[in-house]
Design an enzyme around this catalytic site. Structure first.
Site, PDB file in Angstrom:
ATOM      1  CB  SER A  75      -0.944   0.010   1.211  1.00  0.00           C
ATOM      2  OG  SER A  75      -0.214  -0.092   2.425  1.00  0.00           O
ATOM      3  CG  ASP A 126       4.408   0.690   6.402  1.00  0.00           C
ATOM      4  OD1 ASP A 126       5.326   0.304   7.142  1.00  0.00           O
ATOM      5  OD2 ASP A 126       3.271   0.168   6.396  1.00  0.00           O
TER       6      ASP A 126
END
Length: 379
Positions: free
Chosen positions: A125, A169
């Site tokens: 993602s 992330d």
């Protein structure tokens, strides 16, 4: 055909003309530091050599059209005052556009291709968010820094997708370096490059993907974050970053058992991140074995985010000769990592396959990743 050319060809086939450019961003593996990011702690991820590619061109209207190599048809969305909802995977690129929409004067056509495994804890993602954010930044001349683009990606995931993730992330995907990890202080957002030097020691990072898919927007992740926030509130601090091991005794007397264990994981995991960095900088990579083991046990017992498949993957890797192994990512599925000699890789694959069959689990997928550069324009 490389993925830049493949993505360009996919765009042309989907939309009937060539894109303005292609941008890419890596997935990430986290060496250590799980669930510490949204507690303002430390994390040590690296960008991997599996990437998402975004081919994009501006449009003259406010329409957004998105096609991919992994879905049929085109998702269309009119960029306006209504937040995108109920569009599954398309919420990731649309979420980025929604967050930066104040700087956009037009819609765009976008085609995505990727070789980042989905649901494996390798942040597919964030790779989407960061490739799209960099593309929008360049095409619309928004002049955001890479760190600002990482924050935009996080906001998209938090506010539009509804996944309560921290900043790790997106920061890793944006700021990664070749053959190095990125130490991120999630309180100050300062980053430092930590050389890995694996190649010189004939070592690789093997990913053992259990192929048990997880989703950060599901409730398990949220309940862990809620427990951490509850613990910080009761302990009278703004985040668990402010607590150290000397505070654990007081925490045990103030918190219920479950909240205490959640808090203990975060406090001890922050220390383990810094201990790993110290070992790597000293050239003593063999010292990370016990640190990784303690991290996995903490995630299994205190944070309760491991699953039997992950436990078996770690156990098998260590029996096969890995110098260190632990689950990685948000948990409830996904992958484990193992730092292992290249020559032992065939044995690791065979051992994992046999162990999973014996346990009655589905097939696991074993592959290596190397530390790769962060988000960039490809063409």
């Amino acid at each position: 055909m490389n993925l830049t050319k493949q993505t360009t060809a996919g765009f042309e086939k989907q939309f009937g003309y060539l894109p303005t450019g292609v941008w890419s961003a890596p997935g990430r593996a986290n060496l250590i530091g799980e669930h510490t990011d949204y507690n303002n702690g430390f994390v040590l991820p690296f960008g991997i050599d599996k990437r998402t590619y975004a081919a994009m061109s501006k449009r003259d209207d406010s329409l957004i059209r998105i096609g991919t190599s992994f879905t049929e048809g085109i998702v269309e969305f009119e960029l306006g005052e209504t937040e995108p909802q109920d569009l599954d995977w398309a919420l990731y690129p649309l979420g980025v556009a929604w967050v930066v929409r104040a700087g956009l004067d037009a819609g765009f056509d976008l085609y995505l291709d990727s070789n980042v495994p989905i649901g494996a804890g390798l942040s597919s993602s964030a790779a989407v968010e960061c490739s799209v954010a960099l593309a929008l930044n360049d095409l619309w001349d928004l002049r955001h820094s890479k760190q600002e683009l990482a924050l935009i990606g996080q906001r998209a995931e938090n506010e539009v997708v509804g996944a309560p993730t921290g900043i790790m992330d997106q920061t890793a995907s944006m700021l990664a370096s070749t053959d190095a990890a990125v130490l991120i202080d999630c309180l100050s957002l300062e980053t430092e490059t930590v050389e890995l030097g694996l190649e010189a020691q004939n070592l690789v990072v093997a990913v053992i993907d259990t192929q048990v898919s997880h989703r950060h927007s599901d409730g398990g992740y949220r309940s862990r974050r809620d427990a951490c926030e509850k613990g910080a509130l009761i302990m009278g601090v703004s985040s668990l970053r402010e607590l150290g091991q000397l505070d654990l005794e007081a925490a045990k007397s103030k918190l219920d058992d479950l909240t205490y264990r959640r808090v203990r994981h975060i406090i001890t995991e922050n220390d383990r991140v810094l201990a790993t960095v110290a070992a790597l900088r000293a050239g003593r990579i063999e010292k990370i074995g016990p640190i990784f083991e303690a991290s996995h046990v903490s995630m299994r017992d205190d944070f309760e985010i491991s699953i039997p498949e992950l436990d078996l993957a770690v156990e098998t890797a260590l029996k096969t000769g890995a110098i260190a192994s632990r689950m990685t990512g948000g948990g409830f599925g996904g992958a484990a990592i193992a730092v292992i000699d290249k020559d032992l890789l065939p044995g690791l694959e065979m051992a994992v396959k046999a162990a999973f069959i014996k346990a009655g689990f589905g097939a696991a997928n074993v592959f290596t990743v190397s530390a790769s550069a962060g988000a960039t324009r490809e063409s």
